[in-house]
Design a protein around this motif. Structure first.
Motif, PDB file in Angstrom:
ATOM      1  N   ASP A  39       0.829  -1.212   0.000  1.00 24.24           N
ATOM      2  CA  ASP A  39       0.000   0.000   0.000  1.00 24.24           C
ATOM      3  C   ASP A  39       0.863   1.262   0.000  1.00 24.24           C
ATOM      4  OD1 ASP A  39       0.985  -0.222   2.549  1.00 24.24           O
ATOM      5  OD2 ASP A  39      -0.916   0.102   3.575  1.00 24.24           O
ATOM      6  N   THR A  40       0.243   2.367  -0.335  1.00 23.32           N
ATOM      7  CA  THR A  40       0.952   3.630  -0.493  1.00 23.32           C
ATOM      8  C   THR A  40       1.553   4.114   0.819  1.00 23.32           C
ATOM      9  OG1 THR A  40      -0.600   4.195  -2.224  1.00 23.32           O
ATOM     10  CG2 THR A  40       0.718   5.991  -1.366  1.00 23.32           C
ATOM     11  N   ARG A  41       0.810   3.955   1.901  1.00 20.68           N
ATOM     12  CA  ARG A  41       1.297   4.439   3.190  1.00 20.68           C
ATOM     13  C   ARG A  41       2.599   3.728   3.579  1.00 20.68           C
ATOM     14  NH1 ARG A  41      -2.083   4.718   8.854  1.00 20.68           N
ATOM     15  NH2 ARG A  41      -0.478   5.797  10.005  1.00 20.68           N
ATOM     16  N   SER A  42       2.644   2.427   3.376  1.00 25.20           N
ATOM     17  CA  SER A  42       3.857   1.668   3.701  1.00 25.20           C
ATOM     18  C   SER A  42       5.023   2.097   2.815  1.00 25.20           C
ATOM     19  CB  SER A  42       3.617   0.174   3.517  1.00 25.20           C
ATOM     20  OG  SER A  42       2.631  -0.274   4.389  1.00 25.20           O
ATOM     21  N   ARG A  43       4.748   2.314   1.523  1.00 23.07           N
ATOM     22  CA  ARG A  43       5.798   2.752   0.605  1.00 23.07           C
ATOM     23  C   ARG A  43       6.357   4.108   1.017  1.00 23.07           C
ATOM     24  NH1 ARG A  43       2.538   2.193  -4.256  1.00 23.07           N
ATOM     25  NH2 ARG A  43       1.812   0.134  -3.792  1.00 23.07           N
ATOM     26  N   LEU A  44       5.466   5.055   1.349  1.00 24.87           N
ATOM     27  CA  LEU A  44       5.924   6.388   1.731  1.00 24.87           C
ATOM     28  C   LEU A  44       6.720   6.343   3.031  1.00 24.87           C
ATOM     29  CD1 LEU A  44       2.817   8.541   0.804  1.00 24.87           C
ATOM     30  CD2 LEU A  44       4.984   8.371  -0.409  1.00 24.87           C
ATOM     31  N   THR A  45       6.290   5.509   3.970  1.00 32.11           N
ATOM     32  CA  THR A  45       7.035   5.358   5.217  1.00 32.11           C
ATOM     33  C   THR A  45       8.418   4.783   4.933  1.00 32.11           C
ATOM     34  OG1 THR A  45       4.979   5.009   6.421  1.00 32.11           O
ATOM     35  CG2 THR A  45       7.002   4.309   7.505  1.00 32.11           C
ATOM     36  N   GLU A  48      10.612   7.441   3.426  1.00 29.51           N
ATOM     37  CA  GLU A  48      10.986   8.411   4.449  1.00 29.51           C
ATOM     38  C   GLU A  48      12.107   7.861   5.327  1.00 29.51           C
ATOM     39  OE1 GLU A  48       8.825  10.571   8.180  1.00 29.51           O
ATOM     40  OE2 GLU A  48       7.634  10.178   6.398  1.00 29.51           O
TER      41      GLU A  48
END
Length: 81
Positions: A39-45, A48
């Motif tokens: 998912d996008t949230r995991s990728r962005l984390t 970061e």
């Protein structure tokens, strides 16, 4: 007394096993492939966290700005003595 000794021996065995695994692991981990997260949230984390990681020692030592900074600091130290 015998039960306590058995528990202490088991704990010592686990401690030795954990230390052996830690020493056998590679010292440097590879950077994760952030695109493989679902998912996008995991990728962005992931992106970061990778961006906050310190630079690799070889890359930092051979970067063009690293030598210039040390030369400037040496010049300042010589001037202020």
């Amino acid at each position: 007394m015998e039960k306590a000794l058995e528990i202490a021996m088991r704990m010592a065995l686990w401690l030795v096993a954990a230390c052996a695994l830690t020493l056998a692991a590679t010292a440097r981990a590879e950077r994760p492939d952030c695109g493989s997260f679902p998912d996008t949230r995991s990728r962005l984390t992931c992106y970061e966290n990778v961006s906050r990681a310190p630079p690799e020692p070889e890359a930092a030592a051979h970067s063009p700005g690293a030598q210039g900074k040390s030369m400037k600091m040496n010049a300042r130290k010589r001037r202020h003595k």
